[in-house]
Design a protein around this motif. Structure first.
Motif, PDB file in Angstrom:
ATOM      1  N   ARG A  72       0.850  -1.194   0.000  1.00 30.59           N
ATOM      2  CA  ARG A  72       0.000   0.000   0.000  1.00 30.59           C
ATOM      3  C   ARG A  72       0.883   1.241   0.000  1.00 30.59           C
ATOM      4  NH1 ARG A  72      -0.809  -1.724   5.320  1.00 30.59           N
ATOM      5  NH2 ARG A  72      -0.092  -0.265   6.874  1.00 30.59           N
ATOM      6  N   HIS A  80      -2.367  -1.954  -3.289  1.00 29.49           N
ATOM      7  CA  HIS A  80      -2.072  -2.600  -4.564  1.00 29.49           C
ATOM      8  C   HIS A  80      -2.273  -4.103  -4.420  1.00 29.49           C
ATOM      9  CE1 HIS A  80      -0.476   1.216  -5.934  1.00 29.49           C
ATOM     10  NE2 HIS A  80       0.182   1.280  -4.788  1.00 29.49           N
ATOM     11  N   SER A 107      -5.279  -1.315  -8.226  1.00 30.26           N
ATOM     12  CA  SER A 107      -4.995  -0.276  -7.231  1.00 30.26           C
ATOM     13  C   SER A 107      -6.335   0.185  -6.690  1.00 30.26           C
ATOM     14  CB  SER A 107      -4.238   0.892  -7.872  1.00 30.26           C
ATOM     15  OG  SER A 107      -2.970   0.471  -8.284  1.00 30.26           O
TER      16      SER A 107
END
Length: 122
Positions: A72, A80, A107
């Motif tokens: 992240r 992610h 994402s």
């Protein structure tokens, strides 16, 4: 757990009396195999496991995918993910993910994550 339970019951008896304490029972349970994770704290802890990720997609609709957490970006507030190599994501039975599927990345803004649970693939 047994020692804790006895100590707790003795304390309750001392504070509330035996009659009231006898009406109280202690139940211990686990979160279960498909436990709901606390976001973002549990993500790193269970990083190697596939997760059922429920989120709001860019078009505003609720979506659910079986993903594997990558990392992240706290500055941007985005996590992610990649597609998890589980039966539910495979196009052909008995084969692993295709090259295209292995390269897929997602994402997801932290605000769009609704619920994340460990995914158990039988």
């Amino acid at each position: 757990i047994e020692r804790f339970s006895r100590a707790l019951m003795q304390g309750l008896e001392a504070e509330l009396g035996t009659e009231v304490a006898d009406d109280i029972s202690l139940e211990v349970s686990s979160a279960g195999a498909e436990r709901t994770l606390i976001i973002p704290q549990d993500l790193d802890r269970f990083k190697d496991l596939p997760m059922r990720v429920e989120f709001t997609s860019t078009d505003g609709k609720a979506d659910t995918l079986i993903l594997k957490y990558v990392d992240r970006d706290e500055a941007e507030g985005v996590s992610h993910w990649e597609l998890a190599d589980v039966k539910a994501n495979r196009n052909v039975k008995g084969r692993s993910l295709s090259k295209k599927q292995r390269q897929q990345r997602y994402s997801i803004p932290a605000a769009d994550l609704q619920r994340v649970r460990i995914y158990v693939d039988f």
